[in-house]
Design a protein around this motif. Structure first.
Motif, PDB file in Angstrom:
ATOM      1  N   ILE A   4       0.832  -1.204   0.000  1.00  0.00           N
ATOM      2  CA  ILE A   4       0.000   0.000   0.000  1.00  0.00           C
ATOM      3  C   ILE A   4       0.867   1.255   0.000  1.00  0.00           C
ATOM      4  O   ILE A   4       0.617   2.211  -0.749  1.00  0.00           O
ATOM      5  CB  ILE A   4      -0.952  -0.008   1.207  1.00  0.00           C
ATOM      6  CG1 ILE A   4      -2.031  -1.081   1.006  1.00  0.00           C
ATOM      7  CG2 ILE A   4      -1.602   1.360   1.409  1.00  0.00           C
ATOM      8  CD1 ILE A   4      -2.908  -1.311   2.222  1.00  0.00           C
ATOM      9  N   LEU A   5       1.916   1.268   0.825  1.00  0.00           N
ATOM     10  CA  LEU A   5       2.817   2.424   0.861  1.00  0.00           C
ATOM     11  C   LEU A   5       3.508   2.613  -0.477  1.00  0.00           C
ATOM     12  O   LEU A   5       3.634   3.747  -0.966  1.00  0.00           O
ATOM     13  CB  LEU A   5       3.858   2.233   1.961  1.00  0.00           C
ATOM     14  CG  LEU A   5       3.354   2.329   3.401  1.00  0.00           C
ATOM     15  CD1 LEU A   5       4.461   1.947   4.370  1.00  0.00           C
ATOM     16  CD2 LEU A   5       2.865   3.747   3.702  1.00  0.00           C
ATOM     17  N   ALA A   6       3.957   1.522  -1.090  1.00  0.00           N
ATOM     18  CA  ALA A   6       4.628   1.620  -2.385  1.00  0.00           C
ATOM     19  C   ALA A   6       3.671   2.143  -3.457  1.00  0.00           C
ATOM     20  O   ALA A   6       4.049   2.980  -4.288  1.00  0.00           O
ATOM     21  CB  ALA A   6       5.192   0.256  -2.793  1.00  0.00           C
ATOM     22  N   ALA A   7       2.433   1.665  -3.418  1.00  0.00           N
ATOM     23  CA  ALA A   7       1.444   2.094  -4.412  1.00  0.00           C
ATOM     24  C   ALA A   7       1.091   3.570  -4.231  1.00  0.00           C
ATOM     25  O   ALA A   7       1.027   4.333  -5.209  1.00  0.00           O
ATOM     26  CB  ALA A   7       0.189   1.222  -4.307  1.00  0.00           C
ATOM     27  N   ILE A   8       0.866   3.989  -2.984  1.00  0.00           N
ATOM     28  CA  ILE A   8       0.530   5.390  -2.724  1.00  0.00           C
ATOM     29  C   ILE A   8       1.696   6.301  -3.090  1.00  0.00           C
ATOM     30  O   ILE A   8       1.515   7.360  -3.705  1.00  0.00           O
ATOM     31  CB  ILE A   8       0.137   5.581  -1.247  1.00  0.00           C
ATOM     32  CG1 ILE A   8      -1.162   4.839  -0.939  1.00  0.00           C
ATOM     33  CG2 ILE A   8      -0.020   7.068  -0.918  1.00  0.00           C
ATOM     34  CD1 ILE A   8      -1.554   4.874   0.528  1.00  0.00           C
ATOM     35  N   GLY A   9       2.913   5.888  -2.725  1.00  0.00           N
ATOM     36  CA  GLY A   9       4.083   6.692  -3.051  1.00  0.00           C
ATOM     37  C   GLY A   9       4.267   6.843  -4.557  1.00  0.00           C
ATOM     38  O   GLY A   9       4.574   7.939  -5.043  1.00  0.00           O
ATOM     39  N   SER A  10       4.072   5.765  -5.299  1.00  0.00           N
ATOM     40  CA  SER A  10       4.196   5.822  -6.763  1.00  0.00           C
ATOM     41  C   SER A  10       3.139   6.738  -7.362  1.00  0.00           C
ATOM     42  O   SER A  10       3.424   7.499  -8.300  1.00  0.00           O
ATOM     43  CB  SER A  10       4.079   4.411  -7.355  1.00  0.00           C
ATOM     44  OG  SER A  10       5.093   3.565  -6.860  1.00  0.00           O
ATOM     45  N   MET A  11       1.931   6.672  -6.818  1.00  0.00           N
ATOM     46  CA  MET A  11       0.865   7.541  -7.308  1.00  0.00           C
ATOM     47  C   MET A  11       1.194   9.009  -7.036  1.00  0.00           C
ATOM     48  O   MET A  11       1.062   9.855  -7.924  1.00  0.00           O
ATOM     49  CB  MET A  11      -0.458   7.168  -6.641  1.00  0.00           C
ATOM     50  CG  MET A  11      -1.633   8.028  -7.066  1.00  0.00           C
ATOM     51  SD  MET A  11      -3.155   7.628  -6.170  1.00  0.00           S
ATOM     52  CE  MET A  11      -2.713   8.159  -4.504  1.00  0.00           C
ATOM     53  N   PHE A  12       1.637   9.316  -5.805  1.00  0.00           N
ATOM     54  CA  PHE A  12       2.001  10.693  -5.480  1.00  0.00           C
ATOM     55  C   PHE A  12       3.162  11.180  -6.338  1.00  0.00           C
ATOM     56  O   PHE A  12       3.187  12.341  -6.754  1.00  0.00           O
ATOM     57  CB  PHE A  12       2.377  10.799  -4.001  1.00  0.00           C
ATOM     58  CG  PHE A  12       1.201  10.757  -3.058  1.00  0.00           C
ATOM     59  CD1 PHE A  12      -0.090  11.006  -3.511  1.00  0.00           C
ATOM     60  CD2 PHE A  12       1.376  10.464  -1.711  1.00  0.00           C
ATOM     61  CE1 PHE A  12      -1.178  10.970  -2.654  1.00  0.00           C
ATOM     62  CE2 PHE A  12       0.297  10.429  -0.845  1.00  0.00           C
ATOM     63  CZ  PHE A  12      -0.977  10.680  -1.320  1.00  0.00           C
ATOM     64  N   PHE A  13       4.128  10.307  -6.592  1.00  0.00           N
ATOM     65  CA  PHE A  13       5.278  10.677  -7.415  1.00  0.00           C
ATOM     66  C   PHE A  13       4.835  11.040  -8.827  1.00  0.00           C
ATOM     67  O   PHE A  13       5.257  12.057  -9.388  1.00  0.00           O
ATOM     68  CB  PHE A  13       6.282   9.530  -7.451  1.00  0.00           C
ATOM     69  CG  PHE A  13       7.584   9.873  -8.127  1.00  0.00           C
ATOM     70  CD1 PHE A  13       8.645  10.377  -7.393  1.00  0.00           C
ATOM     71  CD2 PHE A  13       7.739   9.685  -9.486  1.00  0.00           C
ATOM     72  CE1 PHE A  13       9.847  10.694  -8.011  1.00  0.00           C
ATOM     73  CE2 PHE A  13       8.933   9.999 -10.124  1.00  0.00           C
ATOM     74  CZ  PHE A  13       9.992  10.507  -9.374  1.00  0.00           C
TER      75      PHE A  13
END
Length: 245
Positions: A224-233
């Motif tokens: 979830i953290l990786a997915a959210i971080g990629s989306m924000f990036f």
């Protein structure tokens, strides 16, 4: 792309180096107060899931500090935009939007790791030794990546420091107190737990705390953290492009 990202990152490192002697004390004050007020005054005789409250608290402080310090890169970006006009110079330079976001995100993550080092030292002074395994550092990397990426994107939207303060008040502060930093999420009502588990800091605090106790954190939280971080990036890259236009 790599040279452009490194140029942006190196500029932020130079600024950070000049301010480090002032930043380290500021990074120490809040965690120290939390450790004294909550760790000693309130939680000296409290146990959470078989651990002392101090052992429970320090991983939460690490999650919170990595969030706030990674997000603080947004203030540096705003100063560069509004006062030094560095953003306009970067527009004229052969630095792509992806390179700019990458450099700023790395700078935010670096600030987070330095602040975490301060908390780990404070933890040792209070007699708390955590398991600094690969899962512990992976959770911190993902958490700082999430909020550094969010910071760059939001920094492109604000028009003044007042706007930045509002964003911090409405985005960062609620997560700092509701994301499982100071209290177990399970202590909240069931309906509140569902809302709290939507916050990325909740997953970060849970993963960091679990890893710091020597256990493997939930892979779903890391994903979830990786997915959210990629989306924000990705959104940050789009916002930088929009700001340049």
């Amino acid at each position: 792309m790599i040279q452009g990202a490194f140029a942006v990152y190196y500029r932020e490192l130079l600024i950070l180096r000049r301010r480090l002697s002032r930043l380290i004390p500021s990074w120490s004050v809040s965690p120290l107060l939390y450790l004294i007020a909550f760790g000693y005054a309130m939680g000296k005789h409290v146990a959470v899931d078989g651990h002392t409250y101090m052992e429970f608290l320090i991983p939460g402080l690490i999650a919170m500090s990595s969030m706030t310090q990674a997000f603080s890169i947004s203030s540096e970006i705003n100063i560069a935009r509004f006062y030094w006009h560095i953003f306009e110079e970067i527009q004229a330079a052969p630095v792509s939007d992806l390179s700019y976001v990458t450099g700023e995100v790395l700078a935010g993550m670096t600030r987070a790791f330095l602040a975490i080092a301060v908390i780990l030292v404070l933890g040792l002074l209070f007699g708390v030794v955590l398991s600094l395994n690969v899962w512990f550092w992976l959770a911190i990397v993902l958490n700082s990546f999430v909020f550094a990426s969010l910071a760059v994107g939001l920094a492109m939207l604000v028009k003044s420091h007042a706007d930045q303060t509002l964003l911090t008040s409405f985005v960062i502060t609620p997560m700092a107190f509701l994301g499982g930093t100071f209290f177990p999420v399970e202590n909240f009502p069931a309906w509140a737990q569902k809302v709290i588990f939507l916050l990325p800091l909740t997953h970060a605090a849970t993963a960091i705390r679990t890893a710091s106790f020597g256990d493997m954190p939930s892979l779903s939280s890391l994903f979830i953290l990786a997915a959210i971080g990629s989306m924000f990036f990705y959104i940050s890259v789009l916002f930088v492009k929009k700001a340049k236009d």
